[in-house]
Design a protein around this motif. Sequence first.
Motif, PDB file in Angstrom:
ATOM      1  N   SER A 247       0.858  -1.177   0.000  1.00 17.46           N
ATOM      2  CA  SER A 247       0.000   0.000   0.000  1.00 17.46           C
ATOM      3  C   SER A 247       0.890   1.221   0.000  1.00 17.46           C
ATOM      4  CB  SER A 247      -0.906  -0.008   1.245  1.00 17.46           C
ATOM      5  OG  SER A 247      -1.461   1.265   1.487  1.00 17.46           O
ATOM      6  N   ALA A 248       0.349   2.352  -0.515  1.00 17.24           N
ATOM      7  CA  ALA A 248       1.096   3.601  -0.432  1.00 17.24           C
ATOM      8  C   ALA A 248       1.259   4.022   1.022  1.00 17.24           C
ATOM      9  CB  ALA A 248       0.390   4.698  -1.227  1.00 17.24           C
ATOM     10  N   GLY A 249       0.391   3.547   1.897  1.00 16.42           N
ATOM     11  CA  GLY A 249       0.497   3.822   3.326  1.00 16.42           C
ATOM     12  C   GLY A 249       1.203   2.728   4.081  1.00 16.42           C
ATOM     13  N   GLY A 250       1.793   1.788   3.370  1.00 22.91           N
ATOM     14  CA  GLY A 250       2.561   0.731   3.990  1.00 22.91           C
ATOM     15  C   GLY A 250       1.731  -0.410   4.532  1.00 22.91           C
ATOM     16  N   ALA A 251       2.415  -1.400   5.067  1.00 25.81           N
ATOM     17  CA  ALA A 251       1.748  -2.563   5.635  1.00 25.81           C
ATOM     18  C   ALA A 251       0.930  -2.181   6.860  1.00 25.81           C
ATOM     19  CB  ALA A 251       2.789  -3.623   6.013  1.00 25.81           C
ATOM     20  N   GLN A 252       1.342  -1.137   7.567  1.00 26.29           N
ATOM     21  CA  GLN A 252       0.602  -0.736   8.762  1.00 26.29           C
ATOM     22  C   GLN A 252      -0.831  -0.337   8.446  1.00 26.29           C
ATOM     23  OE1 GLN A 252       2.254   3.392  10.187  1.00 26.29           O
ATOM     24  NE2 GLN A 252       3.895   2.351   9.062  1.00 26.29           N
ATOM     25  N   THR A 253      -1.071   0.220   7.253  1.00 30.20           N
ATOM     26  CA  THR A 253      -2.446   0.555   6.877  1.00 30.20           C
ATOM     27  C   THR A 253      -3.204  -0.673   6.379  1.00 30.20           C
ATOM     28  OG1 THR A 253      -1.828   1.174   4.613  1.00 30.20           O
ATOM     29  CG2 THR A 253      -1.760   2.903   6.266  1.00 30.20           C
ATOM     30  N   VAL A 254      -2.498  -1.623   5.782  1.00 23.02           N
ATOM     31  CA  VAL A 254      -3.143  -2.848   5.301  1.00 23.02           C
ATOM     32  C   VAL A 254      -3.617  -3.694   6.474  1.00 23.02           C
ATOM     33  CG1 VAL A 254      -2.769  -5.038   4.077  1.00 23.02           C
ATOM     34  CG2 VAL A 254      -1.850  -2.903   3.135  1.00 23.02           C
ATOM     35  N   TYR A 255      -2.782  -3.828   7.498  1.00 21.11           N
ATOM     36  CA  TYR A 255      -3.095  -4.733   8.610  1.00 21.11           C
ATOM     37  C   TYR A 255      -3.694  -4.011   9.820  1.00 21.11           C
ATOM     38  CZ  TYR A 255      -0.099  -7.703   5.762  1.00 21.11           C
ATOM     39  OH  TYR A 255       0.454  -8.405   4.720  1.00 21.11           O
ATOM     40  N   GLY A 256      -3.737  -2.677   9.761  1.00 19.48           N
ATOM     41  CA  GLY A 256      -4.404  -1.930  10.811  1.00 19.48           C
ATOM     42  C   GLY A 256      -3.702  -1.918  12.151  1.00 19.48           C
ATOM     43  N   VAL A 257      -2.385  -1.989  12.168  1.00 15.81           N
ATOM     44  CA  VAL A 257      -1.613  -1.931  13.407  1.00 15.81           C
ATOM     45  C   VAL A 257      -0.590  -0.805  13.269  1.00 15.81           C
ATOM     46  CG1 VAL A 257       0.009  -3.129  14.924  1.00 15.81           C
ATOM     47  CG2 VAL A 257      -1.922  -4.371  13.918  1.00 15.81           C
ATOM     48  N   GLN A 258      -0.630   0.159  14.180  1.00 13.33           N
ATOM     49  CA  GLN A 258       0.248   1.314  14.090  1.00 13.33           C
ATOM     50  C   GLN A 258       1.503   1.125  14.940  1.00 13.33           C
ATOM     51  OE1 GLN A 258      -1.817   4.937  15.038  1.00 13.33           O
ATOM     52  NE2 GLN A 258      -3.121   4.836  13.227  1.00 13.33           N
ATOM     53  N   PRO A 259       2.674   1.299  14.332  1.00 11.61           N
ATOM     54  CA  PRO A 259       3.922   1.247  15.107  1.00 11.61           C
ATOM     55  C   PRO A 259       4.185   2.593  15.769  1.00 11.61           C
ATOM     56  CG  PRO A 259       4.420   1.692  12.831  1.00 11.61           C
ATOM     57  CD  PRO A 259       2.921   1.544  12.905  1.00 11.61           C
ATOM     58  N   ASP A 260       5.170   2.622  16.640  1.00 16.14           N
ATOM     59  CA  ASP A 260       5.615   3.896  17.214  1.00 16.14           C
ATOM     60  C   ASP A 260       6.486   4.644  16.217  1.00 16.14           C
ATOM     61  OD1 ASP A 260       4.536   3.589  19.991  1.00 16.14           O
ATOM     62  OD2 ASP A 260       5.826   1.829  19.931  1.00 16.14           O
ATOM     63  N   LEU A 261       7.316   3.893  15.492  1.00 20.32           N
ATOM     64  CA  LEU A 261       8.214   4.455  14.489  1.00 20.32           C
ATOM     65  C   LEU A 261       8.218   3.542  13.273  1.00 20.32           C
ATOM     66  CD1 LEU A 261      11.243   5.171  16.882  1.00 20.32           C
ATOM     67  CD2 LEU A 261       9.676   6.904  15.967  1.00 20.32           C
ATOM     68  N   SER A 262       8.503   4.102  12.112  1.00 20.20           N
ATOM     69  CA  SER A 262       8.609   3.269  10.912  1.00 20.20           C
ATOM     70  C   SER A 262       9.649   3.856   9.980  1.00 20.20           C
ATOM     71  CB  SER A 262       7.261   3.136  10.186  1.00 20.20           C
ATOM     72  OG  SER A 262       6.695   4.399   9.897  1.00 20.20           O
ATOM     73  N   SER A 263      10.328   2.977   9.262  1.00 23.73           N
ATOM     74  CA  SER A 263      11.367   3.398   8.322  1.00 23.73           C
ATOM     75  C   SER A 263      10.944   3.026   6.912  1.00 23.73           C
ATOM     76  CB  SER A 263      12.708   2.751   8.680  1.00 23.73           C
ATOM     77  OG  SER A 263      12.594   1.335   8.760  1.00 23.73           O
ATOM     78  N   TRP A 264      11.250   3.913   5.969  1.00 20.22           N
ATOM     79  CA  TRP A 264      10.766   3.804   4.594  1.00 20.22           C
ATOM     80  C   TRP A 264      11.899   4.063   3.614  1.00 20.22           C
ATOM     81  CZ3 TRP A 264       5.222   3.541   3.818  1.00 20.22           C
ATOM     82  CH2 TRP A 264       4.492   3.595   5.005  1.00 20.22           C
ATOM     83  N   GLY A 265      11.716   3.630   2.366  1.00 20.78           N
ATOM     84  CA  GLY A 265      12.705   3.883   1.332  1.00 20.78           C
ATOM     85  C   GLY A 265      12.297   3.220   0.033  1.00 20.78           C
ATOM     86  N   LYS A 266      13.270   2.655  -0.663  1.00 23.44           N
ATOM     87  CA  LYS A 266      13.067   1.925  -1.914  1.00 23.44           C
ATOM     88  C   LYS A 266      12.099   2.632  -2.856  1.00 23.44           C
ATOM     89  CE  LYS A 266      14.594  -2.623  -0.343  1.00 23.44           C
ATOM     90  NZ  LYS A 266      15.822  -2.676  -1.140  1.00 23.44           N
ATOM     91  N   ALA A 267      10.858   2.167  -2.971  1.00 20.37           N
ATOM     92  CA  ALA A 267       9.951   2.659  -4.009  1.00 20.37           C
ATOM     93  C   ALA A 267       9.438   4.074  -3.767  1.00 20.37           C
ATOM     94  CB  ALA A 267       8.769   1.699  -4.172  1.00 20.37           C
ATOM     95  N   MET A 268       9.813   4.707  -2.670  1.00 20.34           N
ATOM     96  CA  MET A 268       9.374   6.083  -2.412  1.00 20.34           C
ATOM     97  C   MET A 268       9.675   7.010  -3.579  1.00 20.34           C
ATOM     98  SD  MET A 268      10.314   7.100   1.513  1.00 20.34           S
ATOM     99  CE  MET A 268       9.821   8.813   1.246  1.00 20.34           C
ATOM    100  N   GLY A 269      10.818   6.805  -4.221  1.00 23.97           N
ATOM    101  CA  GLY A 269      11.235   7.704  -5.295  1.00 23.97           C
ATOM    102  C   GLY A 269      11.291   7.027  -6.646  1.00 23.97           C
ATOM    103  N   ASN A 270      10.701   5.838  -6.775  1.00 20.50           N
ATOM    104  CA  ASN A 270      10.770   5.066  -8.026  1.00 20.50           C
ATOM    105  C   ASN A 270      12.211   4.919  -8.508  1.00 20.50           C
ATOM    106  OD1 ASN A 270       9.212   3.589 -10.031  1.00 20.50           O
ATOM    107  ND2 ASN A 270       9.891   5.121 -11.497  1.00 20.50           N
ATOM    108  N   GLY A 271      13.111   4.654  -7.559  1.00 20.55           N
ATOM    109  CA  GLY A 271      14.514   4.456  -7.901  1.00 20.55           C
ATOM    110  C   GLY A 271      15.403   5.619  -7.519  1.00 20.55           C
ATOM    111  N   PHE A 272      14.846   6.806  -7.323  1.00 19.52           N
ATOM    112  CA  PHE A 272      15.648   7.926  -6.858  1.00 19.52           C
ATOM    113  C   PHE A 272      15.962   7.732  -5.370  1.00 19.52           C
ATOM    114  CE2 PHE A 272      14.212   9.772 -10.773  1.00 19.52           C
ATOM    115  CZ  PHE A 272      15.245  10.625 -11.146  1.00 19.52           C
TER     116      PHE A 272
END
Length: 451
Positions: A247-272
């Motif tokens: 999901s564009a909102g990550g797995a946390q939105t798919v499974y409905g469980v909110q973390p305290d912190l989350s780290s993101w990358g990879k497809a955020m910039g379509n390779g950038f």
Amino acid sequence: MSTINDDPTSPTRSFERSNALQSRLHELVPGGAHTYARGADQYPEFMAPVLTGGSGCTVWDADGNSYVEYGMGLRSVTLGHGYRPVVDAVCATIANGTNFSRPTELEVLAAEDFLQLVPGADMVKFAKNGSDATTAAVKLARAATGREKIAICDQPFFSVDDWFIGTTEMAGGIPGETTSRTVTFRYNDLESLAAVLSSDDVACVVMEAATATAEPAPGFLQGVRNLCDRHGTLLVFDEMITGYRWSAGGAQTVYGVQPDLSSWGKAMGNGFPISALAGKRRYLELGGLRTDEDRVFLLSTTHGPETGALAAFRAVVRAYAEEDPIGRMEATGRLLADGVNAVSADLNLLEYVHVVGRPSCQVFITKDTSKRPSQPFRTLFLQEMLRNGVLGQSFVNSAAHTVTDVEKTIDAVRASLQVYGRAIESGSVDGFLRGRPVAPALRRHAAPRRL
């Protein structure tokens, strides 16, 4: 200049130029690649294409060969190589400068875009690679709790930094006392996590909510959340892969469980190059200016807010709002899995080769005559797929993969499995595999492999 060879079955398919470039890379770059997963040891010997470019899901190598590509930049490309709206946004933005001595308006807009997609996060800080973001989450958790231990799930990879790499086979140069502060629990096993947290000395739990081959059992993620709350431990979700594939909102939105912190990358910039640390305000402000607590040196990077990657991210957000890239990935992914598994079944090889995983993030399983996962047989499959015009260590696709690309891939699988089947009948890859087998990227010894 190489002549383009678009016929994957052509007997003139050559790797001569790629092999020469790879040899030169080994003289210049440790390991011959800047990412271990991209190394030549991850591909059949003397068949590791050095690429010159790509468009959509097609790439070309230095010998002029074309391939349907999977893996898509280590899962960082979901919209396709050279996706025009992203490229245009980046070009228009960087024409006015890329890096300044004060924040830009673009940083406000990009942060707003991100936080609208991730409702469980109050703040976000951008960086350049996933390891920095995940390590920053670990540092915040330690500062917020006053604890040093980290509990990580038994999943493949979280960071290049000592707290994680010290637990792998490539632990050289990392002090033992650092490694001793990281403990492990099993995915989909709440009892193993409860045992790790029982001493109330764990700062945070770091995990992927799901992987390509493992979905959370009913109640597992909520159980993790509850255990963390009970023991005063922060929950950190690694969304490097799941973000923009689940999901564009990550797995946390798919499974409905909110973390305290989350780290993101990879497809955020379509390779950038862009990553992010997101989470609750009370934790992220420890790295800010609005706190009465001792401050944390969180993320402070020269290139974290450069305008090109932020423009790429905003264009990705628009694409996800206006199109349905995840829906397209899932549709072609299901078509590919069904087709490959049908071919494998037709050749009586389904117990040896089959596709598993979420349709937008699939992998292929390769087994030997004893029906155990096999590196030599995996290498044979990779070898034959390369010969038949498909490049990839997985079947991780993108929204650029079309039905035609999937059909080409299925045809390549059928041709490749003809050879694979003969190897199974003979009892080994001897006489079929040319060169050494691939090896795990994270391993202690670099055995001589004629690279």
